[in-house]
Design a protein around this motif. Structure first.
Motif, short mmCIF file in Angstrom:
data_model
loop_
_atom_site.label_atom_id
_atom_site.label_comp_id
_atom_site.label_asym_id
_atom_site.label_seq_id
_atom_site.Cartn_x
_atom_site.Cartn_y
_atom_site.Cartn_z
N GLY A 44 -4.06 2.13 9.52
CA GLY A 44 -5.05 1.00 9.27
C GLY A 44 -4.17 -0.35 9.41
O GLY A 44 -5.00 -1.42 9.66
N CYS A 45 -3.14 -0.27 8.97
CA CYS A 45 -2.15 -1.69 9.04
C CYS A 45 -1.13 -1.25 9.90
O CYS A 45 -0.39 -0.32 10.11
CB CYS A 45 -1.81 -2.05 7.56
SG CYS A 45 -3.26 -2.47 6.46
N ALA A 46 -0.45 -2.68 10.41
CA ALA A 46 0.80 -2.43 11.41
C ALA A 46 1.93 -3.11 10.52
O ALA A 46 3.15 -3.11 10.77
CB ALA A 46 0.31 -3.04 12.71
N CYS B 208 1.00 -1.23 -0.02
CA CYS B 208 0.07 -0.13 -0.01
C CYS B 208 0.83 1.07 -0.17
O CYS B 208 1.92 1.36 0.80
CB CYS B 208 -1.00 0.14 1.21
SG CYS B 208 -2.10 1.47 1.30
N ALA B 209 0.53 2.16 -0.95
CA ALA B 209 1.12 3.51 -1.05
C ALA B 209 1.05 4.35 0.51
O ALA B 209 1.80 5.25 0.54
CB ALA B 209 0.69 4.17 -1.94
N HIS B 210 -0.10 3.80 1.05
CA HIS B 210 -0.43 4.80 2.41
C HIS B 210 0.26 4.19 3.63
O HIS B 210 0.07 4.86 4.63
CB HIS B 210 -1.82 4.89 2.55
CG HIS B 210 -2.54 5.39 1.16
ND1 HIS B 210 -2.50 6.65 0.69
CD2 HIS B 210 -3.46 4.70 0.37
CE1 HIS B 210 -3.22 6.90 -0.29
NE2 HIS B 210 -3.76 5.65 -0.78
N PHE B 211 0.94 3.01 3.57
CA PHE B 211 1.47 2.50 4.42
C PHE B 211 2.05 3.29 5.81
O PHE B 211 1.99 3.07 6.85
CB PHE B 211 2.08 1.07 4.18
CG PHE B 211 2.72 0.43 5.37
CD1 PHE B 211 1.75 -0.60 6.25
CD2 PHE B 211 4.00 0.25 5.59
CE1 PHE B 211 2.23 -1.02 7.40
CE2 PHE B 211 4.63 -0.34 6.93
CZ PHE B 211 3.63 -1.11 7.68
N GLU B 212 3.07 4.01 5.09
CA GLU B 212 3.96 4.60 6.27
C GLU B 212 3.35 5.54 7.13
O GLU B 212 3.78 5.77 8.33
CB GLU B 212 5.04 5.58 5.17
CG GLU B 212 6.07 4.67 4.75
CD GLU B 212 6.83 3.79 5.70
OE1 GLU B 212 7.03 4.15 6.80
OE2 GLU B 212 7.14 2.67 5.20
N HIS B 213 2.00 6.40 6.52
CA HIS B 213 1.13 7.11 7.61
C HIS B 213 -0.03 6.85 8.14
O HIS B 213 -0.65 7.29 9.07
CB HIS B 213 1.32 8.48 6.54
CG HIS B 213 2.45 9.14 5.97
ND1 HIS B 213 3.37 9.45 7.02
CD2 HIS B 213 2.91 9.15 4.91
CE1 HIS B 213 4.27 9.88 6.24
NE2 HIS B 213 4.31 9.70 4.76
#
Length: 347
Positions: free
Chosen positions: A96-98, A88-93
């Motif tokens: 929702g996901c760990a 996911c491109a949003h993972f760093e910020h």
């Protein structure tokens, strides 16, 4: 050394406690329950967001307590052999996901260790039998429910996505959540486009102003049946009916569109008075031959495929012989009771 997943400090105290903003060089050697890496520094436990066992990192201190430091990875100097690129491109910020940056096989291994640790350390049951976790063949696009929140960029442009990691008042604008079916992503993005075109005002969690609070998307039957739920403040949502009818016309999977008015200051996504804008107030999910009516407020396992495996394992473990009386407490939507009724004498 502490047991697996236990972030409590070892004996002894450090000579100096790092300050917030300071950069630390750390070797991650453990993984706490919830997904934070665990390192140790002069007797201090350091919980490192986005850190993995085997990593050597440079991490910035975000918070300190008496014998505990919280930090976030700034740079991975030497990656764990199990570290992978998050999908996911949003993972760093995004909050929702760990564990998207951890190999899926290792995710299962660590989750199993945490279960075993809970039995041993919290329940006082050393050697408790813990069966291997049954993972998914494809651990993506499985969530049948997601609660998206409205927010605003600094220029006032509307966002629709998930909360930033560790923040209740900051929203990450999401383009593609890899946990929900693709059709749900398309619905969310269409709602955001309509919201921006219509000039909708997002609810502000600190000032308690604005209208749009949440968009909840529920899917059933593998994504063939959808429910969209709008949650707003006490102020009028004048485009509600038109929005619902547009969505239902553009997405044939949408069988129900609900609107809940929630004037409270709490953060619950579905609360208050609800009404159906399009279709009935529920959709139907099929689980192991059961047809369950799912409302906006229903409690259901969010992973339908794994839910079926879970229920089958539970029923097999009970070893019913047809003479039992079963008590089902805190039953949610009731699937366990209904499935047990097939094998027991009475539920």
């Amino acid at each position: 050394m502490n047991t697996q997943g236990d972030p409590r400090p070892d004996a002894g105290a450090p000579t100096r406690r790092p300050r917030p903003g300071e950069i630390l060089e750390l070797r991650i050697d453990n993984l706490a329950y919830g997904g934070q890496g665990v390192a140790r520094l002069d007797g201090l436990v350091v919980l490192v967001r986005r850190g993995l066992p085997g990593d050597t990192v440079r991490a910035r201190v975000s918070r300190r307590k008496k014998n505990l430091i919280e930090a976030r990875v700034e740079e991975v100097a030497e990656p764990s052999p199990h570290r992978i690129a998050p999908r996911c491109a949003h993972f760093e910020h995004c909050g929702g996901c760990a564990w998207q940056h951890l190999d899926y096989g290792q995710q299962l291994t660590w989750k199993e260790r945490h279960v075993r640790d809970h039995f041993e350390r919290l329940a006082g049951m050393p050697g408790a039998p813990v069966l291997p976790i049954a993972g998914m063949d494809d651990p993506w696009r499985y969530r049948n429910k997601m609660e998206y929140a409205f927010g605003e960029f600094g220029d006032g442009r509307l966002k629709l996505g998930l909360h930033a990691m560790g923040r209740f008042d900051v929203i990450i604008d999401i383009d593609d959540c890899h946990l929900q079916p693709e059709v749900c992503n398309a619905v969310r993005n269409r709602v955001r486009a309509m919201a921006r075109a219509g000039g909708w005002a997002a609810y502000h969690m600190r000032r308690h102003t604005g209208v749009m609070r949440h968009l909840v998307l529920r899917s059933a039957q593998g994504g063939d049946a959808l429910m969209a739920v709008f949650s707003t403040s006490g102020e009028p949502f004048t485009d509600a009916r038109e929005t619902a009818e547009t969505l239902a016309a553009e997405f044939p999977q949408i069988q129900s569109v609900m609107h809940f008015v929630n004037p409270s200051k709490g953060g619950a996504a579905v609360q208050g008075e609800g009404r159906a804008l399009v279709g009935p107030d529920r959709i139907v999910e099929a689980i192991l031959g059961l047809e369950l009516e799912v409302s906006a407020e229903s409690f259901m396992q969010t992973n339908t495929a794994q839910c079926e495996r879970l229920y089958e394992a539970l029923l097999d473990a009970c070893e019913f012989d047809g003479t039992e009386t079963v008590l089902d407490l805190y039953t949610g939507a009731g699937p366990i009771a209904l499935l047990a009724a097939r094998r027991a004498a009475r539920v």
